[in-house]
Design a protein around this motif. Sequence first.
Motif, PDB file in Angstrom:
ATOM      1  N   THR A  81       0.714  -1.300   0.061  1.00  0.00           N
ATOM      2  CA  THR A  81       0.085  -0.149   0.096  1.00  0.00           C
ATOM      3  C   THR A  81       0.928   1.253  -0.056  1.00  0.00           C
ATOM      4  N   GLY A  82       0.329   2.168  -1.139  1.00  0.00           N
ATOM      5  CA  GLY A  82       1.286   3.389  -0.917  1.00  0.00           C
ATOM      6  C   GLY A  82       0.433   4.390  -0.815  1.00  0.00           C
ATOM      7  N   ALA A  83       1.097   5.609  -0.473  1.00  0.00           N
ATOM      8  CA  ALA A  83       0.108   6.779  -0.318  1.00  0.00           C
ATOM      9  C   ALA A  83      -0.394   7.177  -1.417  1.00  0.00           C
ATOM     10  N   GLU A  84      -1.729   7.897  -1.354  1.00  0.00           N
ATOM     11  CA  GLU A  84      -2.725   8.134  -2.299  1.00  0.00           C
ATOM     12  C   GLU A  84      -2.040   9.124  -3.353  1.00  0.00           C
ATOM     13  N   ASP A  85      -2.259   8.756  -4.474  1.00  0.00           N
ATOM     14  CA  ASP A  85      -1.945   9.599  -5.694  1.00  0.00           C
ATOM     15  C   ASP A  85      -0.361   9.884  -5.552  1.00  0.00           C
ATOM     16  N   GLU A  86       0.351   8.865  -5.287  1.00  0.00           N
ATOM     17  CA  GLU A  86       1.644   9.070  -5.130  1.00  0.00           C
ATOM     18  C   GLU A  86       2.413   7.914  -5.513  1.00  0.00           C
ATOM     19  N   ALA A  87       3.370   7.728  -6.506  1.00  0.00           N
ATOM     20  CA  ALA A  87       4.002   6.436  -6.720  1.00  0.00           C
ATOM     21  C   ALA A  87       4.631   5.589  -5.666  1.00  0.00           C
ATOM     22  N   LEU A  88       4.631   4.494  -5.515  1.00  0.00           N
ATOM     23  CA  LEU A  88       5.460   3.743  -4.278  1.00  0.00           C
ATOM     24  C   LEU A  88       6.714   4.058  -4.287  1.00  0.00           C
ATOM     25  N   PRO A  89       7.479   4.004  -3.341  1.00  0.00           N
ATOM     26  CA  PRO A  89       8.887   4.386  -3.310  1.00  0.00           C
ATOM     27  C   PRO A  89       9.868   3.427  -3.875  1.00  0.00           C
ATOM     28  N   GLY A  90      10.830   3.716  -4.417  1.00  0.00           N
ATOM     29  CA  GLY A  90      11.692   2.617  -5.056  1.00  0.00           C
ATOM     30  C   GLY A  90      12.044   1.607  -4.029  1.00  0.00           C
ATOM     31  N   TRP A  91      11.988   1.338  -2.990  1.00  0.00           N
ATOM     32  CA  TRP A  91      12.255   0.594  -2.009  1.00  0.00           C
ATOM     33  C   TRP A  91      11.219  -0.579  -1.736  1.00  0.00           C
ATOM     34  N   VAL A  92      10.397  -0.432  -2.707  1.00  0.00           N
ATOM     35  CA  VAL A  92       9.267  -1.658  -2.527  1.00  0.00           C
ATOM     36  C   VAL A  92       9.897  -2.878  -2.954  1.00  0.00           C
ATOM     37  N   ASN A  93      10.674  -2.624  -3.918  1.00  0.00           N
ATOM     38  CA  ASN A  93      11.518  -3.961  -4.317  1.00  0.00           C
ATOM     39  C   ASN A  93      12.635  -4.717  -2.954  1.00  0.00           C
ATOM     40  N   GLU A  94      13.103  -3.866  -2.283  1.00  0.00           N
ATOM     41  CA  GLU A  94      13.629  -4.179  -1.042  1.00  0.00           C
ATOM     42  C   GLU A  94      13.018  -4.720   0.016  1.00  0.00           C
ATOM     43  N   VAL A  95      11.697  -4.405   0.213  1.00  0.00           N
ATOM     44  CA  VAL A  95      10.509  -5.056   0.981  1.00  0.00           C
ATOM     45  C   VAL A  95      10.299  -6.311   0.390  1.00  0.00           C
ATOM     46  N   ALA A  96       9.994  -6.496  -0.860  1.00  0.00           N
ATOM     47  CA  ALA A  96       9.705  -7.496  -1.401  1.00  0.00           C
ATOM     48  C   ALA A  96      10.794  -8.715  -1.218  1.00  0.00           C
ATOM     49  N   GLU A  97      11.784  -8.395  -1.557  1.00  0.00           N
ATOM     50  CA  GLU A  97      13.122  -9.274  -1.353  1.00  0.00           C
ATOM     51  C   GLU A  97      13.007  -9.879   0.209  1.00  0.00           C
ATOM     52  N   LEU A  98      12.804  -8.937   1.115  1.00  0.00           N
ATOM     53  CA  LEU A  98      13.276  -9.428   2.343  1.00  0.00           C
ATOM     54  C   LEU A  98      11.751 -10.656   2.630  1.00  0.00           C
ATOM     55  N   LEU A  99      10.856 -10.544   2.067  1.00  0.00           N
ATOM     56  CA  LEU A  99       9.646 -11.552   2.241  1.00  0.00           C
ATOM     57  C   LEU A  99       9.772 -12.714   1.354  1.00  0.00           C
ATOM     58  N   LYS A 100      10.798 -12.961   0.522  1.00  0.00           N
ATOM     59  CA  LYS A 100      11.014 -14.022  -0.212  1.00  0.00           C
ATOM     60  C   LYS A 100      11.395 -15.594   0.508  1.00  0.00           C
ATOM     61  N   SER A 101      11.525 -15.247   1.576  1.00  0.00           N
ATOM     62  CA  SER A 101      11.837 -16.596   2.288  1.00  0.00           C
ATOM     63  C   SER A 101      10.557 -17.180   2.947  1.00  0.00           C
ATOM     64  N   LEU A 102       9.585 -16.476   2.670  1.00  0.00           N
ATOM     65  CA  LEU A 102       7.891 -17.247   2.864  1.00  0.00           C
ATOM     66  C   LEU A 102       7.472 -17.977   2.036  1.00  0.00           C
ATOM     67  N   ARG A 103       6.897 -19.169   2.334  1.00  0.00           N
ATOM     68  CA  ARG A 103       6.362 -20.242   1.766  1.00  0.00           C
ATOM     69  C   ARG A 103       5.043 -20.661   2.198  1.00  0.00           C
ATOM     70  N   VAL A 104       4.061 -20.812   1.141  1.00  0.00           N
ATOM     71  CA  VAL A 104       2.835 -21.217   1.491  1.00  0.00           C
ATOM     72  C   VAL A 104       2.174 -22.419   0.907  1.00  0.00           C
ATOM     73  N   LYS A 105       1.618 -23.263   1.449  1.00  0.00           N
ATOM     74  CA  LYS A 105       0.971 -24.278   0.734  1.00  0.00           C
ATOM     75  C   LYS A 105      -0.614 -24.062   0.868  1.00  0.00           C
ATOM     76  N   GLY A 106      -0.890 -23.358  -0.166  1.00  0.00           N
ATOM     77  CA  GLY A 106      -2.270 -22.802  -0.382  1.00  0.00           C
ATOM     78  C   GLY A 106      -2.401 -21.536  -1.171  1.00  0.00           C
ATOM     79  N   GLU A 107      -3.363 -21.017  -0.907  1.00  0.00           N
ATOM     80  CA  GLU A 107      -3.750 -19.541  -2.068  1.00  0.00           C
ATOM     81  C   GLU A 107      -2.720 -18.449  -1.743  1.00  0.00           C
ATOM     82  N   VAL A 108      -2.351 -18.312  -2.739  1.00  0.00           N
ATOM     83  CA  VAL A 108      -1.220 -16.879  -2.670  1.00  0.00           C
ATOM     84  C   VAL A 108      -1.716 -15.939  -3.701  1.00  0.00           C
ATOM     85  N   ASP A 109      -1.694 -14.531  -3.533  1.00  0.00           N
ATOM     86  CA  ASP A 109      -2.056 -13.532  -4.247  1.00  0.00           C
ATOM     87  C   ASP A 109      -1.159 -12.329  -3.548  1.00  0.00           C
TER      88      ASP A 109
END
Length: 215
Positions: A160-188
């Motif tokens: 979720t980003g601020a209204e009417d503003e582009a997401l900050p460039g560090w969204v990719n860094e946040v995504a990278e930190l979450l890549k260790s998650l693994r789910v046996k089920g529905e993912v989106d």
Amino acid sequence: MPPQQQPILQGISTELRLLIFESLFERSLKTWRLARFSIFNHAYEVLSSYSPERRPDNYLGILRTCKQFHDEAGAVLYHNRIFLVCIMGLKVPHMLYTPNPRPTGRPETMQMWRFVRDLTLDPLLEPGRGNKAVVLERAVRFPRAIEFGRYLKRFHVVFTGAEDEALPGWVNEVAELLKSLRVKGEVDVSIDGGDEEQEGYESMCKELEMVFKVD
């Protein structure tokens, strides 16, 4: 001396005991469908607007009696809950502000995660000095807190980003930190707010869905 009698609850069948737990939690099961947690200073706080109704009796006390009852009753209480976890920076958005937060402790010490099956994770990517470091520091702790998603059946990530503003460039860094998650089920994975048309967002979401999903 007469033989020691087994406690009544332990002396009945598991099926009957679970029915008793369902009866104990009946009001909560009907009214508490969403539990929203916000990460402040490495702790989770339950926002009062989404907390279960307060009751005069200590109906959660059964969770503290013994490990067997904690596990059985915890499964009844939490399995059908929808949990929303917000990872926030220094600034608390107005819509999430609560005057009376109830601290519940550090996320990695909370026993409920092994019972949670439906979880939405919302990193709030607000612009502002210092927000990047705080969000990244909190995001890196979360996968281990929930045992890398091993118990989840449904996992939704929304950046979720601020209204009417582009997401900050560090969204990719946040995504990278979450890549260790693994789910046996529905993912989106999705983007909410900001400039959703910016190149790379859609591909990032699809990539994360493939990473998170365990067949």
